[in-house]
Motif scaffolding. Structure first.
Motif, PDB file in Angstrom:
ATOM      1  N   LEU A 467       8.754 -51.092   7.193  1.00 56.72           N
ATOM      2  CA  LEU A 467       9.623 -50.124   6.526  1.00 56.72           C
ATOM      3  C   LEU A 467      11.098 -50.799   6.841  1.00 56.72           C
ATOM      4  O   LEU A 467      12.258 -50.895   6.095  1.00 56.72           O
ATOM      5  N   PHE A 468      11.391 -50.703   8.339  1.00 56.82           N
ATOM      6  CA  PHE A 468      12.530 -51.241   8.773  1.00 56.82           C
ATOM      7  C   PHE A 468      13.167 -52.341   8.485  1.00 56.82           C
ATOM      8  O   PHE A 468      14.358 -52.452   7.820  1.00 56.82           O
ATOM      9  N   THR A 471      14.218 -52.133   4.471  1.00 56.39           N
ATOM     10  CA  THR A 471      15.233 -51.368   4.076  1.00 56.39           C
ATOM     11  C   THR A 471      16.618 -52.051   4.709  1.00 56.39           C
ATOM     12  O   THR A 471      17.492 -52.277   4.028  1.00 56.39           O
ATOM     13  N   LEU A 472      16.412 -52.635   5.744  1.00 56.89           N
ATOM     14  CA  LEU A 472      17.417 -53.399   6.447  1.00 56.89           C
ATOM     15  C   LEU A 472      17.700 -54.670   5.480  1.00 56.89           C
ATOM     16  O   LEU A 472      18.952 -54.832   5.368  1.00 56.89           O
ATOM     17  N   ASN A 475      19.515 -53.395   2.540  1.00 60.27           N
ATOM     18  CA  ASN A 475      20.841 -52.810   2.984  1.00 60.27           C
ATOM     19  C   ASN A 475      21.874 -53.743   2.916  1.00 60.27           C
ATOM     20  O   ASN A 475      23.048 -53.736   2.789  1.00 60.27           O
ATOM     21  N   VAL A 476      21.509 -54.895   3.866  1.00 59.00           N
ATOM     22  CA  VAL A 476      22.464 -56.182   4.143  1.00 59.00           C
ATOM     23  C   VAL A 476      22.834 -56.718   2.764  1.00 59.00           C
ATOM     24  O   VAL A 476      23.887 -57.087   2.661  1.00 59.00           O
ATOM     25  N   LEU A 479      25.111 -54.476   0.639  1.00 61.71           N
ATOM     26  CA  LEU A 479      26.547 -54.335   1.424  1.00 61.71           C
ATOM     27  C   LEU A 479      27.148 -55.711   0.908  1.00 61.71           C
ATOM     28  O   LEU A 479      28.359 -55.627   0.770  1.00 61.71           O
ATOM     29  N   ARG A 483      30.459 -55.897  -0.881  1.00 60.61           N
ATOM     30  CA  ARG A 483      31.936 -56.235  -0.538  1.00 60.61           C
ATOM     31  C   ARG A 483      32.471 -57.459  -1.043  1.00 60.61           C
ATOM     32  O   ARG A 483      33.520 -57.563  -1.176  1.00 60.61           O
TER      33      ARG A 483
ATOM     34  N   ASN B 264      24.860 -50.861   9.749  1.00 60.51           N
ATOM     35  CA  ASN B 264      23.330 -51.047   9.452  1.00 60.51           C
ATOM     36  C   ASN B 264      22.714 -49.759   9.882  1.00 60.51           C
ATOM     37  O   ASN B 264      21.877 -49.194   9.183  1.00 60.51           O
ATOM     38  N   ALA B 267      22.530 -46.826   7.770  1.00 57.31           N
ATOM     39  CA  ALA B 267      21.837 -46.888   6.492  1.00 57.31           C
ATOM     40  C   ALA B 267      19.870 -46.970   6.804  1.00 57.31           C
ATOM     41  O   ALA B 267      19.186 -47.162   5.853  1.00 57.31           O
ATOM     42  N   VAL B 268      19.843 -47.056   8.194  1.00 61.79           N
ATOM     43  CA  VAL B 268      18.241 -47.047   8.623  1.00 61.79           C
ATOM     44  C   VAL B 268      17.568 -45.715   8.117  1.00 61.79           C
ATOM     45  O   VAL B 268      18.312 -44.600   8.351  1.00 61.79           O
ATOM     46  N   PRO B 269      16.559 -45.782   7.748  1.00 58.56           N
ATOM     47  CA  PRO B 269      15.872 -44.500   7.206  1.00 58.56           C
ATOM     48  C   PRO B 269      15.687 -43.636   8.501  1.00 58.56           C
ATOM     49  O   PRO B 269      15.525 -43.996   9.444  1.00 58.56           O
ATOM     50  N   VAL B 272      12.685 -43.764  11.042  1.00 52.93           N
ATOM     51  CA  VAL B 272      12.720 -44.880  11.914  1.00 52.93           C
ATOM     52  C   VAL B 272      13.128 -44.288  13.097  1.00 52.93           C
ATOM     53  O   VAL B 272      12.990 -44.537  14.300  1.00 52.93           O
TER      54      VAL B 272
END
Lengths: 490, 442
Positions: A467-468, A471-472, A475-476, A479, A483, B264, B267-269, B272
């Protein structure tokens, strides 16, 4: 001594250091602060800082290291033979800790005197009963080894605590004295204090890094442990999720694919709700609405983002679910079996995501320069044609970024799916069926009674890691797009 | 040549600009439709908001009311002595009560038969309550006292209309069909009324078998201790980190890395962070499970990015002239920041902090992982224990109630949401007022 009181005492010592440091500096300048290098308060602060920071730092480190050190020593006391079938050293150690706590409680309550707690050699049944009396949860009979270990554990903790108290107090007093001795009029107190503050500021900024490291380490270590118990190939490619908590070992099927499917499906439904509504709302607010309407509608929509997710979860379970069931259920179209379904959770999540899409898109549409619109109007286009053919294409990367951010929120959302989506992991295309997601399974795997050594609990960390990373990445990427786009008009 | 300059008949506009042609009509219709979509989208969003609020209020407000049965009751000295001398003391008290109740009802002109078990089902253990009262207040013997006795949760729901005769398939141990008649009769006699349910505000969570007595008080206290931890840790750390990044940090890889990290982390769930708390604070550091301290630590880590981002924005809003002026009169960089920039940015920082705290207050998922659910809460004995004793938090308590099957718990969950939202509204209002009050243009 409890940490709370120790902290207060250290603060008191430092406060004394502050007063003395300031007074000494002033005395060295014959009471005239103009003769000092720095303002008097800096001399006091110098003593205060030199006392508090090392003392509390030492205490913090000690508290972190002490359990590791003691655990290590105690676990050597426990022979391998003592570890029963289906158990492990971690379980025995937690038993030892519980017993040690129980002994401490019993002594505090006066049920056992300190001497007995230290060297009770006989009568283990008695000890077990006494610990129960002390309100300690003792599951089974305490064996001799465990009791020995617990006694040693308690003794070592006590010694360690005593040593820590002494060390911390010595450091605090020494620091205060050192700061005080420095308090001469030529001493550059301000520079020293400012350096100290700077170090503290940098330390504060590093907390973000420490948190990230903490997340990554806690995920990685437990994930590695999980993969040593359970084959990675099955985790990633098995099409079935069926954990067994019976402790038989190896009987569980822990494939992530059904969970990923549920996550993506629910997120998709949520986005199908949120994106059109959010996007049209943003377009209307930024292009058509007058300042008055904008001033009312925008904050009202943003309320939706401020409502806790547990509220949406309950709304999904108790309002959306029954409504959907009455329309699509057995009394209606007959497509839906229970209140918990992909659609239930998806709708609630979609409502939650509307303001994320609308606010961010609104900003981005507003950032499109007026000259582009004027050019389009000059060619005779209507407002909607301008929006569709000029504004939206120009804002598209930013809008995609906003949608990706909303998607990453949807994927990481927990409470709505825990309450609204159900617990059954299945691979199905039917939105009226209950499915489950990665986050919901993390919660259910970690709130059960299983210990942290079983693959059924450790799988939660592997799920968390997945999951991390997902989503990371989203997100990256989002963003980056937002930007990059914003820079074009600035 | 002249032919080319002349407009052919077919290309000449057939109508003037005042009259729309078919294509313009179509384009204008598209325009109107597009506008309508926008309005529809906003209306849908607002409709969802209204539906949400309506659902919360309609389902949650009943949790604040409680049906009580008010019975005038007189206990004489002889009765007291007789009851205290008997073997089954509370049973005798119950008998007195039943006599008194039927007398009162007969006086109101209502005739109905009922027995001890019915009273038991409707009002719980009346005898014990009475006995406890008179043993405490012996001077009240001989005087008439209007006892307000909380009705059982089923009676409560029947009076609120969420539990009807149809819902009761067959009589069970907790409720019989004839109990409805008794309640109706009591209502006719004017003995039943609805009062504000203080127990919901001040009480603690109960086991699954006593849904009516469950209250949210203990978890409000748990949330309070948690928020205290979050405030005490996240405000100084967040402000310090922002000051460093905004005012002092050189532009190098280290500070770049910190900045990317903060973006970052924001935005981490949240789940976590729960895993992090479980692994680091409970598995590794052996802090007590379910304690507000651990919950507060986890929420601090979650709130920090929010606070840092908003603090940096308000530090950035302070104009450079302030810094230059401070430096010009001989202040050090550190003094200019702490004496001039920081006070000017304080309202903005406070606003950001309150919003961050409000977010943390409503967060649930990480609390589930560190065990702040699943037990009967109680009030802590002392301030320090408030941080270390197992407790729940408001959102976790709501989740806990929502997961239970009894419909009364559902009502309590909605009621808990009203309490939670009241706190959030208060916090956000304070933030808005602060922002308005200190808003300044340079």
């Amino acid at each position: 001594m409890p940490v709370f009181w120790l902290t207060l005492i250290v603060l008191a010592i430092s406060a004394v250091g502050f007063v003395l440091g300031r007074r000494r500096a002033l005395a060295s300048a014959d009471g005239d602060s103009r003769n000092l290098h720095s303002l008097p308060v800096y001399y006091g602060s110098n003593a205060f800082m030199k006392s508090v920071v090392p003392a509390l730092g030492l205490m913090f480190v000690w508290l972190l290291v002490q359990p590791l050190f003691i655990d290590n020593r105690i676990s050597q006391m426990i022979p391998d033979a003592e570890i029963s079938e289906g158990s492990n050293i971690g379980l025995v150690m937690s038993e030892v800790r519980r017993t040690a706590d129980g002994l401490q409680n019993a002594v505090d309550l006066g049920l056992i005197d300190d001497e007995t707690a230290k060297n009770a050699r006989t009568d283990f049944t008695d000890i077990t009963q006494r610990l129960r009396d002390a309100g300690q949860v003792v599951t089974n009979q305490i064996t001799q080894t465990v009791l020995r270990a617990a006694q040693a554990y308690r003794a070592m903790s006590q010694t360690s605590n005593l040593l820590m108290t002494i060390a911390v107090l010595i450091v605090a007093v020494a620091g205060a004295a050192w700061g005080m001795m420095e308090g001469k009029k030529a001493f550059r107190a301000r520079n020293t204090v400012e350096q100290g503050i700077m170090a503290l500021l940098i330390a504060a900024a590093s907390v973000a890094i420490l948190t990230t490291i903490g997340i990554v380490l806690s995920l990685i270590f437990n994930t590695i442990e999980f993969f040593s118990l359970y084959p990675a190939s099955e985790f990633f490619f098995l099409l079935e999720w069926a954990p067994s908590f019976s402790g038989r070992g190896g009987a569980s099927s822990l494939g992530i694919i059904p969970l990923l499917w549920g996550t993506l499906y629910i997120s998709l439904v949520a986005l199908l709700v949120a994106v059109p509504i959010g996007l049209f709302a943003a377009i209307y607010l930024s292009e058509y609405a007058g300042p008055k309407m904008r001033g009312i509608a925008k904050p009202l929509l943003e309320i939706l983002a401020g409502i806790p997710t547990i509220v949406y979860g309950l709304f999904a379970l108790l309002t959306i679910g029954p409504i959907l069931l009455s329309v699509f259920g057995d009394n209606g179209l007959g497509w839906m079996q229970g209140q918990r379904a992909v659609l239930t959770a998806g709708l609630a999540m979609g409502i939650m995501l509307i303001p994320f899409v609308s606010s961010l898109s609104d900003d981005i549409i507003n950032a499109v320069p007026q000259a582009m619109r004027d050019g389009s109007y000059g060619l005779g286009a209507t407002k909607s044609e301008t929006i569709k053919q000029v504004v939206l294409p120009a804002a598209l990367p930013g809008i995609v970024g906003a949608i990706l951010l909303a998607a990453s929120r949807a994927i990481g959302e927990t409470m709505i799916v825990v309450l609204g989506a159900g617990a059954a992991a299945r691979l199905s295309l039917n939105p009226f069926e209950a499915m489950t997601t990665v986050t919901a399974k993390i919660v259910s795997q970690l709130t059960g009674d299983s210990d942290f050594a079983s693959p059924e609990a450790l799988v939660a960390f592997a799920l968390g890691m997945t999951l991390f990373i997902i989503t990371l990445g989203l997100n990256v990427f989002a963003l980056y797009i937002v930007r990059k786009y914003r820079e074009q008009y600035e | 040549m002249t032919d080319a300059a002349m407009t052919p008949e077919s290309a000449r506009p057939t109508k003037s600009l005042v009259h729309e042609d078919a294509r313009t009509k179509k384009r204008n219709a598209t325009e109107r439709r597009f506008r309508a979509y926008g309005i529809a989208a906003i209306c849908t969003g607002l409709f969802f908001l209204l539906a949400l609020l309506a659902a919360i209020l309609s389902a949650g407000l009943p949790a604040f009311r409680q049906a009580v049965v008010e019975v005038p009751f007189t206990m004489t000295q002889e009765q007291y002595d007789e009851a205290e001398g008997a073997m089954l003391k509370t049973a005798i008290y119950t008998d007195y009560f039943i006599t008194s109740l039927s007398d009162t009802m007969q006086a109101e002109g209502v005739q109905i038969e009922f027995d001890e078990d019915a009273v038991d089902r409707l009002l719980g253990k009346v005898g014990g309550d009475l006995r406890a009262y008179y043993r405490e207040n012996q001077d009240q013997i001989g005087e008439q006292i209007g006892f307000e006795l909380a009705a059982s949760s089923r009676v409560d729901r029947y009076l609120k209309g969420t539990f009807t005769r149809d819902d009761l398939q067959s009589g069970n141990r907790f409720f019989m069909p004839e109990d409805f008649d008794l309640i109706d009769a009591m209502q006719e006699a004017g003995l039943v009324k609805q009062v504000f349910n203080w127990n919901f505000i001040t009480g603690v969570d109960t086991g699954v078998d006593n849904p009516g007595g469950a209250g949210i008080g203990a978890s409000v206290l748990g949330s309070f201790f948690m928020m205290l931890v979050v405030l005490v840790l996240s405000l100084p750390i967040g402000v310090a980190a922002s000051i460093y990044l905004e005012e002092f940090a050189p532009k190098n890889r280290f500070t770049d890395f910190i900045e990317v990290n903060i973006a970052n982390l924001a935005a981490v769930p949240s789940i976590v962070f729960g895993i992090l708390g479980l692994a680091v604070f409970i598995q590794f550091a052996h802090l007590p499970q379910s304690a507000p301290l651990v919950g507060g630590l986890v929420l601090t880590l979650m709130t920090l990015p929010t606070i840092i981002i908003s603090t940096r924005a308000s530090l950035k809003a302070v104009p450079p002239s302030i810094r230059d002026a401070a430096l010009g009169v001989g202040a050090s960089k550190m003094q200019s920041v702490f004496h001039h920039v920081l006070p000017l940015a304080a309202p903005g920082i406070l606003t950001g902090t309150i919003i961050g705290l409000a977010q943390a207050l409503g967060e649930t998922a990480p609390l589930l992982l560190i065990g702040m659910v699943g037990f009967v809460a109680r009030y802590p004995d002392s301030f320090v224990e408030g941080f270390l004793e197992p407790n729940s938090a408001v959102p976790a308590q709501i989740y806990n109630w929502a997961a239970r099957s009894d419909a009364v718990f559902t009502e309590k969950a909605w009621g808990g949401i009203i309490v939670l939202l009241l706190f959030l509204i208060t916090m956000n209002t304070i933030a808005v007022i602060l922002r308005r009050r200190f808003e300044r243009r340079w």
